[in-house]
Structures are given as structure tokens and as C-alpha cells.
Design a protein around this motif. Structure first.
Motif, short mmCIF file in Angstrom:
data_model
loop_
_atom_site.label_atom_id
_atom_site.label_comp_id
_atom_site.label_asym_id
_atom_site.label_seq_id
_atom_site.Cartn_x
_atom_site.Cartn_y
_atom_site.Cartn_z
N GLY A 120 0.77 -1.22 0.18
CA GLY A 120 -0.01 -0.10 -0.01
C GLY A 120 0.83 1.16 0.00
N TYR A 121 0.18 2.44 -0.22
CA TYR A 121 0.90 3.75 -0.34
C TYR A 121 0.41 4.53 0.81
CZ TYR A 121 2.95 2.80 -5.00
OH TYR A 121 3.64 2.13 -5.94
N ILE A 122 1.24 5.11 1.28
CA ILE A 122 1.06 5.99 2.43
C ILE A 122 0.25 7.24 2.11
CG2 ILE A 122 1.89 7.68 4.32
CD1 ILE A 122 2.75 4.87 4.19
N GLY A 142 14.64 3.89 -2.83
CA GLY A 142 14.69 4.83 -1.59
C GLY A 142 15.14 4.20 -0.50
N ILE A 143 14.71 4.21 0.71
CA ILE A 143 15.25 3.74 1.96
C ILE A 143 14.08 3.34 3.01
CG2 ILE A 143 17.67 4.70 2.10
CD1 ILE A 143 16.43 6.56 4.21
N THR A 144 14.48 2.34 3.78
CA THR A 144 13.43 1.75 4.84
C THR A 144 13.38 2.85 6.06
OG1 THR A 144 14.99 0.48 5.92
CG2 THR A 144 13.47 -0.76 3.99
N VAL A 145 12.60 3.19 6.53
CA VAL A 145 12.26 4.17 7.64
C VAL A 145 11.64 3.73 8.75
CG1 VAL A 145 12.58 6.24 6.31
CG2 VAL A 145 10.37 5.31 6.71
N ASP A 146 10.45 3.00 8.64
CA ASP A 146 9.95 2.41 9.88
C ASP A 146 9.75 1.06 9.68
OD1 ASP A 146 9.37 4.78 11.24
OD2 ASP A 146 7.68 5.15 9.86
N VAL A 147 10.29 0.21 10.46
CA VAL A 147 10.25 -1.32 10.47
C VAL A 147 9.87 -2.08 11.50
CG1 VAL A 147 11.94 -3.25 10.00
CG2 VAL A 147 12.36 -1.02 8.97
N SER A 148 8.68 -2.94 10.97
CA SER A 148 8.14 -3.97 12.27
C SER A 148 8.65 -5.37 11.78
CB SER A 148 6.77 -3.56 12.29
OG SER A 148 6.20 -3.95 11.18
N ALA A 149 8.11 -6.07 12.59
CA ALA A 149 8.48 -7.65 12.23
C ALA A 149 8.34 -7.93 10.91
CB ALA A 149 7.70 -8.48 13.36
N ASN A 150 7.07 -7.58 10.25
CA ASN A 150 6.78 -8.48 8.86
C ASN A 150 6.20 -7.23 8.02
OD1 ASN A 150 6.77 -11.18 9.58
ND2 ASN A 150 5.15 -10.64 11.01
N SER A 151 6.67 -5.63 7.97
CA SER A 151 6.30 -4.87 7.05
C SER A 151 7.37 -3.61 7.54
CB SER A 151 4.88 -4.28 7.33
OG SER A 151 4.95 -3.54 8.59
N SER A 152 7.54 -3.02 6.54
CA SER A 152 8.41 -1.77 6.50
C SER A 152 7.89 -0.59 5.73
CB SER A 152 9.82 -2.13 5.89
OG SER A 152 10.42 -3.05 6.61
N THR A 153 8.09 0.56 6.03
CA THR A 153 7.83 1.95 5.23
C THR A 153 9.04 2.32 4.41
OG1 THR A 153 6.10 2.37 7.00
CG2 THR A 153 6.88 4.37 5.47
N VAL A 154 8.64 2.68 3.14
CA VAL A 154 9.89 3.09 2.28
C VAL A 154 9.62 4.38 1.84
CG1 VAL A 154 11.10 2.59 0.02
CG2 VAL A 154 10.26 0.80 1.28
N ARG A 155 10.82 5.38 2.23
CA ARG A 155 10.80 6.61 1.61
C ARG A 155 11.53 6.70 0.25
NH1 ARG A 155 13.40 10.32 5.99
NH2 ARG A 155 11.38 9.97 7.23
N THR A 156 10.92 7.25 -0.68
CA THR A 156 11.47 7.34 -1.95
C THR A 156 12.44 8.43 -2.25
OG1 THR A 156 9.78 8.55 -3.03
CG2 THR A 156 9.24 6.29 -2.79
N LEU A 157 12.98 8.22 -3.42
CA LEU A 157 13.85 9.60 -3.89
C LEU A 157 13.16 10.83 -4.09
CD1 LEU A 157 16.28 7.35 -6.36
CD2 LEU A 157 16.72 7.79 -3.97
N THR A 178 4.56 0.96 1.71
CA THR A 178 4.69 -0.26 2.63
C THR A 178 4.90 -1.51 2.03
OG1 THR A 178 2.31 -0.66 3.09
CG2 THR A 178 3.50 0.86 4.42
N ILE A 179 5.88 -2.42 2.38
CA ILE A 179 6.29 -3.69 1.81
C ILE A 179 6.12 -4.76 2.92
CG2 ILE A 179 7.83 -2.71 0.11
CD1 ILE A 179 10.30 -3.23 1.95
N ASN A 180 5.96 -5.84 2.37
CA ASN A 180 5.49 -7.03 3.41
C ASN A 180 6.46 -7.87 3.96
OD1 ASN A 180 6.28 -8.28 1.11
ND2 ASN A 180 4.81 -9.76 0.94
N ILE A 181 7.65 -7.17 4.12
CA ILE A 181 8.71 -7.60 4.87
C ILE A 181 9.50 -6.82 5.89
CG2 ILE A 181 9.58 -9.38 3.12
CD1 ILE A 181 11.71 -7.68 2.64
#
Length: 285
Positions: A126-128, A160-175, A137-140
């Protein structure tokens, strides 16, 4: 059927038949021909038999539709289900084909950069909301070895880079985000600069090189890769191409608009680089 026999159309047909019968009988009697009763009857009744056959065929077709309606409906539904299944299988095939092609390209990158440690391909979930810079967000997450500030890529280039990481998902900030600065370099000219995201006057999210001097050596068409300083990104990873050079109002500096190497509107899966040479330095900082 009753309505047909009562209709004006039927009465007209009867009238025509009576007229034709009279004409034929008159011609036979007047001309002195010897015509058998059977021939006369066949001639007179032929239109009725043709009409009867036509009505019979229509009635049989109508009754067939009524009798076999359920069977036809079930067959139609079965065919629809089969078509839906085939479409899904084709979609799955195309997705698997795309992922295999992507992985082959990653293998080539891995061979050139044995220090890269990738995760398995991650799906975009999904997108923020209300984020014009296309964060998603991604599913790992940490269960797959992902940490904050890991580079996120495709085989075509940096995302981009990951910024918020949980056990099974991460948020990606783009270029495309102004909160992410990337040191880049042109491999041909070795000119370097800082790239950031921004929103232009038309409300479009873009990326650009900032603080370029008036005598900048950057040119439209230059390819850009990560410089690798600071330990945030590995060096030499594709970033994009210079699309346009725009002078400032006083012409003392330039801004270079960058076309990213990846089309952010067509992303379906990405890969996270968990480790690479030089990352330890970033972690220590």
C-alpha cells in the motif's frame, strides 16, 4: 399462438390464399386442363404446409430453450468460470515471468557486487495516504533481516530507504522525498552533487540536483549513480538521468531535473539490500 391466428396478418394471409386458389381454379377450368383432385389439393394447401412447418420449427426452438434453460445457464456459468481461471493463470504467469526476469538481473548485479546481501522480493502492500512523494509499505520487516535505513531497489535502479520497520512490514521513503538526500556522481565526467526530491510549480513530484554552480559540468543526458559516501547507499547503483538544466533567476546557479531510473508508478515488488561494503561505517556513525 392464439394471438397470431387472431391477428390481421393471419387474415391477410388467408385472403391471399383464397384469392390464389380462386385464380388457379379459374385458370384450370377456363383452359380445359385436366387436373387431378390430389394435385389441386397439394397446390392449394402448399402455403399452409409451409406456414405450419415454419411455426413448428419456431415452437420447437422456443420449447427447447424453455426445457434446457437451466442446463444452458449452468453451461454458461461454467464457461465464465473457466475463462476467469484462465485469465488469472495468465496474470500469475506474467507476474512470475516478470519476477524471474527481475531476479536474473539481480543475479547479474550480485555477481558484480558480491558484497550485496539482498532480501527476497517484497510486495508493495500500500501507499501512504496523503503523501505526494509516493512512500509505500512492503510485506517484509525485521524478521527478514530488514533494518531502518536499508536501501530499497529494483534491478533498474535505486528506489529509496526503509524508515519504519516492524516484524513483518516496512515503510519505504522514496527518492522523490525532500527528506532524503542522495550523494550522486556521473561515472563519465566524475562530477558529483546532492540529489533531493521536491514538488514543482505544477504540483508534480520530481527529483533534482541542488546547488550546482554556474560553470557546472553536468549536461542533459548524463547518467547518475550513487556515490557511496556516508554509508547510506552502496556506490555505483543506478539513480537516473539528467532531464533538464534550469538556471536560477540571477543565473548564478543551476538546478538539474533528474528522471529516475525507475518508474515509480509501475512498481509491484522491490528488494532490500540488507548489507554491503561500507555500511558498517554508516552504522557506527
Amino acid at each position: 399462438m392464439k394471438d397470431f391466428f387472431k391477428s390481421i396478418r393471419f387474415k391477410i394471409i388467408l385472403g391471399l390464399l383464397a384469392f390464389l386458389t380462386g385464380v388457379m381454379l379459374f385458370a384450370v377450368l377456363k383452359g380445359g386442363y385436366a387436373v387431378s383432385g390430389k394435385s389441386v389439393i397439394n397446390t392449394v394447401t402448399q402455403p399452409f404446409r409451409n406456414l405450419s412447418n415454419s411455426i413448428s420449427v419456431k415452437v420447437e426452438n422456443y420449447l427447447d430453450k424453455l426445457t434446457n434453460a437451466t442446463e444452458y445457464y449452468n453451461e454458461n456459468q461454467r464457461l465464465k468460470d473457466e475463462i476467469g481461471l484462465l485469465k488469472k493463470q495468465m496474470s500469475d504467469y506474467e507476474q512470475i515471468k516478470s519476477e524471474l526476469s527481475e531476479m536474473k538481473q539481480f543475479v547479474g548485479i550480485k555477481e558484480k557486487n558480491p558484497d550485496y546481501e539482498y532480501t527476497e522480493p517484497a510486495k508493495i502492500t500500500g501507499y501512504i495516504a496523503n503523501d505526494p512523494f509516493k512512500s509505500f509499505t512492503i510485506n517484509i520487516g525485521s524478521d527478514s533481516g530488514v533494518e531502518p535505513y536499508c536501501p530499497v531497489v529494483t534491478s533498474q535502479g535505486l528506489i529509496g530507504i526503509t524508515v519504519d520497520v516492524s516484524a513483518n512490514s516496512s515503510t519505504v521513503r522514496t527518492l522523490l522525498s525532500p527528506d532524503l538526500s542522495v550523494a550522486i556522481v556521473c561515472p563519465e565526467s566524475l562530477n558529483s552533487a546532492i540529489m533531493e526530491g521536491y514538488i514543482n510549480s505544477d504540483g508534480e513530484t520530481m527529483a533534482h540536483l541542488i546547488h550546482l554552480p554556474r560553470d557546472t559540468k553536468f549536461m542533459v543526458g548524463d547518467t547518475l549513480v550513487t556515490k557511496g559516501t556516508g554509508g547510506l547507499f552502496p556506490s555505483g547503483y543506478p539513480v537516473g538521468t539528467i532531464k533538464e538544466l534550469i538556471p536560477s533567476e540571477n543565473s548564478l546557479s543551476y538546478t538539474a531535473v533528474v528522471e529516475p531510473a525507475v518508474d515509480f508508478s509501475k512498481l509491484s515488488s522491490v528488494v532490500v539490500i540488507k548489507d554491503f561494503s561500507g555500511k558498517e561505517k554508516h552504522n557506527e556513525d
